[in-house]
Design a protein around this motif. Structure first.
Motif, PDB file in Angstrom:
ATOM      1  N   PRO A  64       3.028   9.481   3.670  1.00 19.90           N
ATOM      2  CA  PRO A  64       2.457   8.843   4.805  1.00 19.90           C
ATOM      3  C   PRO A  64       0.941   9.184   4.894  1.00 19.90           C
ATOM      4  CG  PRO A  64       3.691  10.801   5.624  1.00 19.90           C
ATOM      5  CD  PRO A  64       4.191  10.403   3.876  1.00 19.90           C
ATOM      6  N   ARG A  65       0.429  10.379   4.288  1.00 19.40           N
ATOM      7  CA  ARG A  65      -0.929  10.816   4.412  1.00 19.40           C
ATOM      8  C   ARG A  65      -1.697   9.700   3.566  1.00 19.40           C
ATOM      9  NH1 ARG A  65       0.019  17.176   3.455  1.00 19.40           N
ATOM     10  NH2 ARG A  65       0.942  17.587   5.810  1.00 19.40           N
ATOM     11  N   ALA A  66      -1.084   9.348   2.523  1.00 14.98           N
ATOM     12  CA  ALA A  66      -1.801   8.383   1.595  1.00 14.98           C
ATOM     13  C   ALA A  66      -1.949   7.189   2.220  1.00 14.98           C
ATOM     14  CB  ALA A  66      -0.956   8.061   0.235  1.00 14.98           C
ATOM     15  N   GLN A  67      -1.158   6.604   3.361  1.00 18.94           N
ATOM     16  CA  GLN A  67      -1.412   5.431   4.110  1.00 18.94           C
ATOM     17  C   GLN A  67      -2.477   5.588   4.821  1.00 18.94           C
ATOM     18  OE1 GLN A  67       2.293   4.632   6.204  1.00 18.94           O
ATOM     19  NE2 GLN A  67       3.599   4.732   4.441  1.00 18.94           N
ATOM     20  N   LEU A  68      -2.797   6.660   5.233  1.00 21.24           N
ATOM     21  CA  LEU A  68      -4.055   7.131   6.319  1.00 21.24           C
ATOM     22  C   LEU A  68      -5.307   7.057   5.250  1.00 21.24           C
ATOM     23  CD1 LEU A  68      -5.206   7.873   8.677  1.00 21.24           C
ATOM     24  CD2 LEU A  68      -4.998  10.437   8.330  1.00 21.24           C
ATOM     25  N   GLY A  69      -5.195   7.571   4.141  1.00 16.78           N
ATOM     26  CA  GLY A  69      -6.363   7.436   3.166  1.00 16.78           C
ATOM     27  C   GLY A  69      -6.481   5.912   2.853  1.00 16.78           C
ATOM     28  N   ALA A  70      -5.324   5.081   2.538  1.00 15.45           N
ATOM     29  CA  ALA A  70      -5.460   3.708   1.926  1.00 15.45           C
ATOM     30  C   ALA A  70      -5.987   2.959   3.184  1.00 15.45           C
ATOM     31  CB  ALA A  70      -4.250   3.301   1.832  1.00 15.45           C
ATOM     32  N   ARG A  71      -5.853   3.347   4.380  1.00 18.52           N
ATOM     33  CA  ARG A  71      -6.238   2.579   5.568  1.00 18.52           C
ATOM     34  C   ARG A  71      -7.781   2.828   5.897  1.00 18.52           C
ATOM     35  NH1 ARG A  71      -2.979   4.382   9.063  1.00 18.52           N
ATOM     36  NH2 ARG A  71      -4.088   5.804  10.165  1.00 18.52           N
ATOM     37  N   GLU A  72      -8.378   3.928   5.361  1.00 16.02           N
ATOM     38  CA  GLU A  72      -9.790   4.531   5.683  1.00 16.02           C
ATOM     39  C   GLU A  72     -10.764   3.921   4.484  1.00 16.02           C
ATOM     40  OE1 GLU A  72     -11.305   5.808   8.254  1.00 16.02           O
ATOM     41  OE2 GLU A  72      -9.363   5.280   9.255  1.00 16.02           O
ATOM     42  N   HIS A  73      -9.860   3.757   3.099  1.00 14.41           N
ATOM     43  CA  HIS A  73     -10.563   3.574   2.151  1.00 14.41           C
ATOM     44  C   HIS A  73     -11.623   2.434   2.268  1.00 14.41           C
ATOM     45  CE1 HIS A  73     -11.291   3.579  -2.324  1.00 14.41           C
ATOM     46  NE2 HIS A  73     -11.123   2.197  -2.319  1.00 14.41           N
ATOM     47  N   VAL A  77     -15.700   2.758   1.453  1.00 16.93           N
ATOM     48  CA  VAL A  77     -16.434   2.024   0.415  1.00 16.93           C
ATOM     49  C   VAL A  77     -17.480   1.222   1.082  1.00 16.93           C
ATOM     50  CG1 VAL A  77     -16.075   0.502  -1.510  1.00 16.93           C
ATOM     51  CG2 VAL A  77     -14.429   2.373  -1.215  1.00 16.93           C
ATOM     52  N   ALA A  78     -17.093   0.479   2.181  1.00 13.03           N
ATOM     53  CA  ALA A  78     -18.214  -0.264   2.670  1.00 13.03           C
ATOM     54  C   ALA A  78     -19.325   0.141   3.247  1.00 13.03           C
ATOM     55  CB  ALA A  78     -17.513  -1.322   3.606  1.00 13.03           C
ATOM     56  N   SER A  79     -19.162   1.606   3.820  1.00  8.68           N
ATOM     57  CA  SER A  79     -20.259   2.167   4.444  1.00  8.68           C
ATOM     58  C   SER A  79     -21.167   3.024   3.598  1.00  8.68           C
ATOM     59  CB  SER A  79     -19.696   3.107   5.498  1.00  8.68           C
ATOM     60  OG  SER A  79     -18.781   4.217   4.660  1.00  8.68           O
ATOM     61  N   TYR A  80     -20.657   3.049   2.323  1.00  6.61           N
ATOM     62  CA  TYR A  80     -21.597   3.752   1.177  1.00  6.61           C
ATOM     63  C   TYR A  80     -21.948   2.706   0.143  1.00  6.61           C
ATOM     64  CZ  TYR A  80     -21.061   8.581   2.518  1.00  6.61           C
ATOM     65  OH  TYR A  80     -20.929   9.858   3.432  1.00  6.61           O
ATOM     66  N   GLY A  81     -21.936   1.523   0.399  1.00  5.69           N
ATOM     67  CA  GLY A  81     -22.639   0.498  -0.327  1.00  5.69           C
ATOM     68  C   GLY A  81     -21.646  -0.051  -1.437  1.00  5.69           C
ATOM     69  N   GLY A  82     -20.231   0.062  -1.487  1.00  8.75           N
ATOM     70  CA  GLY A  82     -19.523  -0.518  -2.389  1.00  8.75           C
ATOM     71  C   GLY A  82     -19.136   0.662  -3.373  1.00  8.75           C
ATOM     72  N   GLU A  83     -18.235   0.267  -4.482  1.00 11.40           N
ATOM     73  CA  GLU A  83     -18.097   1.168  -5.595  1.00 11.40           C
ATOM     74  C   GLU A  83     -19.148   0.998  -6.492  1.00 11.40           C
ATOM     75  OE1 GLU A  83     -14.238   0.375  -7.037  1.00 11.40           O
ATOM     76  OE2 GLU A  83     -13.179   0.468  -5.334  1.00 11.40           O
ATOM     77  N   TYR A  84     -19.582   2.138  -7.213  1.00 15.02           N
ATOM     78  CA  TYR A  84     -20.439   1.871  -8.388  1.00 15.02           C
ATOM     79  C   TYR A  84     -19.472   1.763  -9.639  1.00 15.02           C
ATOM     80  CZ  TYR A  84     -24.018   2.786 -11.852  1.00 15.02           C
ATOM     81  OH  TYR A  84     -25.024   2.886 -12.910  1.00 15.02           O
ATOM     82  N   LYS A  85     -19.527   0.743 -10.258  1.00 13.01           N
ATOM     83  CA  LYS A  85     -18.394   0.598 -11.290  1.00 13.01           C
ATOM     84  C   LYS A  85     -19.247   0.409 -12.747  1.00 13.01           C
ATOM     85  CE  LYS A  85     -15.432  -2.244  -8.681  1.00 13.01           C
ATOM     86  NZ  LYS A  85     -14.849  -3.709  -8.830  1.00 13.01           N
ATOM     87  N   ASP A  86     -18.954   1.669 -13.519  1.00 12.21           N
ATOM     88  CA  ASP A  86     -19.563   1.860 -14.791  1.00 12.21           C
ATOM     89  C   ASP A  86     -18.337   2.607 -15.683  1.00 12.21           C
ATOM     90  OD1 ASP A  86     -21.128   3.971 -16.806  1.00 12.21           O
ATOM     91  OD2 ASP A  86     -21.981   1.913 -16.889  1.00 12.21           O
ATOM     92  N   ALA A  87     -18.063   2.013 -16.743  1.00 15.34           N
ATOM     93  CA  ALA A  87     -16.886   2.595 -17.315  1.00 15.34           C
ATOM     94  C   ALA A  87     -17.029   4.005 -17.905  1.00 15.34           C
ATOM     95  CB  ALA A  87     -16.263   1.556 -18.449  1.00 15.34           C
TER      96      ALA A  87
END
Length: 503
Positions: A64-73, A77-87
């Motif tokens: 259930p804690r993961a559900q809380l994290g998933a809800r906030e994720h 991500v949006a508040s920090y400019g999105g994900e930085y994707k570099d393999a």
């Protein structure tokens, strides 16, 4: 700068007119804090290394804690400019996390790492296995052990159950405060009791941070990393805070001390516990070579979506606009707006909104979004051939110039604030207006993001010649030393690998 934002007309001084030194000192101080209480039970994640650190949907589905994290994720991500994707950078961070997880209290648990597309220096965790680190932190660090120090600190909050302890303590304090305020709200004893409660909460949080530092250093040593990396990176973050402050002599610890121990205390504690593993410089792997290879080319500073700061100039290639701030001002390109602060406690805010009404710009200024507007000062003007309007406003201890400029279906807004009565208002606002213009196609095509470039020192190279290759700052040597954790007395020799900032 985001493309849609709204000025708080009820109190514009909150964003544009704060004392310039205090504003930037606060921003610099938050770099040191690292941990943030983003939601309740922030440090609840119990998590392990991922082969794909950007995937979060499969994290501990039945927790259930993961559900809380998933809800906030998504919000994080949006508040920090999105994900930085570099393999290669993702693999680097996963490698470091995996080494730490192997020596954690529960190696079977699973972490999911997201690199945030933000120049801020930060790292934190959410319940259910969500661990975050900004590209700004990765750019500042100089080896794998320093990033391991940050991540092990976040994991240590989990190990020590600080999330649960903090929530329980806060709930108890809320109840106690309510009783005190209801029974004793009108006398001095009640106010003193409330003050003592706040101090106890602050001390509790400081103890948590120190405890996390101790556990983190132990994890560093047991994972085979240099245990002195924690103290080293705390020094780097403190140096970065001083570098980015308008007034380096301003006390950087005022806000930080309300919820965190001061930096010297943490550095000394980290060194003391590192000594349990051996003498500094004789033990542990720093992982410098593979770390530098993993961050070579990483984006530095502003992203194309938010525009770029080049010295005294702000440029946004995608929007095709640019303007200059006066000499002596420092630009802070934040997600919601561009802020600039300068001598005499002058502050500037710039943003842009969609032009949905198509009304005249004089009517737009008078439409109610500016508090303290002086209607008789509203007048239409032209700015480098662009339709514009300007007005004056006054609120509390501040005088304002409001300038709006229309390009196609967008309205760009300057809000300049000065202490009431200051003669600098017209000169500052006039220079801003006069410098705002469309970028030429050649300017747009030539504008490229800055990146960390790892170079090998050649024969004849010195710190000065290497620093001369830096871009994006007029303090090249200072920034070169900072991002390479070098002192004034440091030297370089052929074969060394160093970081520079270039396109």
């Amino acid at each position: 700068m985001v493309r849609h934002t709204v000025i708080d007309g009820r109190n514009p001084t909150r964003r544009g007119g704060k004392n310039a030194r205090l504003m930037v000192a606060f921003l610099a101080t938050t770099l040191l804090s690292a941990c943030q209480s983003l939601i309740e039970q922030t440090y609840e994640p119990t998590v392990s290394p991922s082969s794909n650190p950007q995937i979060v949907e499969e994290v501990q589905k039945n927790d259930p804690r993961a559900q809380l994290g998933a809800r906030e994720h998504p919000r994080i991500v949006a508040s920090y400019g999105g994900e930085y994707k570099d393999a290669k950078t993702e693999r680097l961070v996963a490698r470091i996390t995996g080494a730490l997880t192997a020596v954690s209290e529960n190696p079977q648990q699973s972490y999911r790492i997201t690199i945030l597309n933000s120049p801020a220096i930060n790292a934190f965790a959410l319940p259910g296995g969500y661990l975050y680190v900004t590209r700004g932190l990765l750019a500042l660090a100089n080896d794998a052990s320093e990033v391991a120090a940050v991540l092990s600190h976040e994991m240590a909050h989990v190990t020590a159950n600080h999330g649960i302890e903090r929530q329980q303590r806060e709930e108890a304090e809320v109840i106690a405060s309510r009783v005190v305020s209801e029974v004793l709200s009108s006398n001095l004893a009640g106010k003193q009791a409330l003050a003592r409660g706040k101090l106890r909460l602050a001390a509790f949080s400081r103890n948590q941070e120190l405890q996390a530092d101790v556990i983190g250093v132990r994890m560093l040593g047991e994972a085979g990393y240099d245990p002195y990396a924690a103290a080293r990176f705390l020094d780097s973050m403190a140096a970065y805070a001083r570098f980015t402050a308008v007034d380096p002599e301003t006390d950087q610890s005022l806000d930080f001390l309300s919820s965190h121990p001061n930096a010297p205390q943490r550095v000394e504690l980290a060194r003391r516990h590192a000594r349990a593993f051996g003498a500094e410089g004789t033990i542990g792997d720093r992982g410098r070579d593979y770390y530098l290879a993993g961050i070579d080319g990483i984006l530095y500073g502003d992203s194309p979506q938010e525009g770029y700061v080049r010295g005294q100039t702000f440029l946004h290639g995608q929007l095709g606009i640019r303007f200059d701030v006066p000499f002596g001002f420092q630009i802070d390109n934040k997600a919601e707006a561009v802020l600039a602060t300068g001598p005499g406690d002058i502050a500037i805010r710039f943003d842009g909104v969609a032009d949905t009404g198509g009304r005249s710009l004089t009517d737009y200024i008078a439409s109610g979004w500016v508090t303290g507007l002086q209607p008789d000062t509203i007048r239409p003007i032209s700015v480098n051939g662009l339709e514009a309007a300007t007005a004056r406003a006054s609120a509390d201890r501040w005088d304002f110039d409001v300038t709006v400029i229309r390009i196609d279906n967008r309205i760009y807004r300057f809000l300049t604030a000065v202490p009431k009565g200051s003669r600098a208002l017209e000169a500052t606002a006039s220079q801003l207006r006069g410098s705002f213009r469309r970028m030429t196609q050649a300017e747009v095509q030539s504008l490229k993001p800055l990146r960390i470039r790892v170079v090998t020192v050649r024969s004849g190279d010195t710190m000065a010649t290497l620093a001369a290759r830096m871009m994006g700052t007029d303090r090249k040597l200072d920034l070169f030393r900072l991002i390479n954790a070098m002192q004034i007395t440091s030297t370089v020799k052929p074969g060394d690998k160093v970081k520079i900032i270039a396109e």
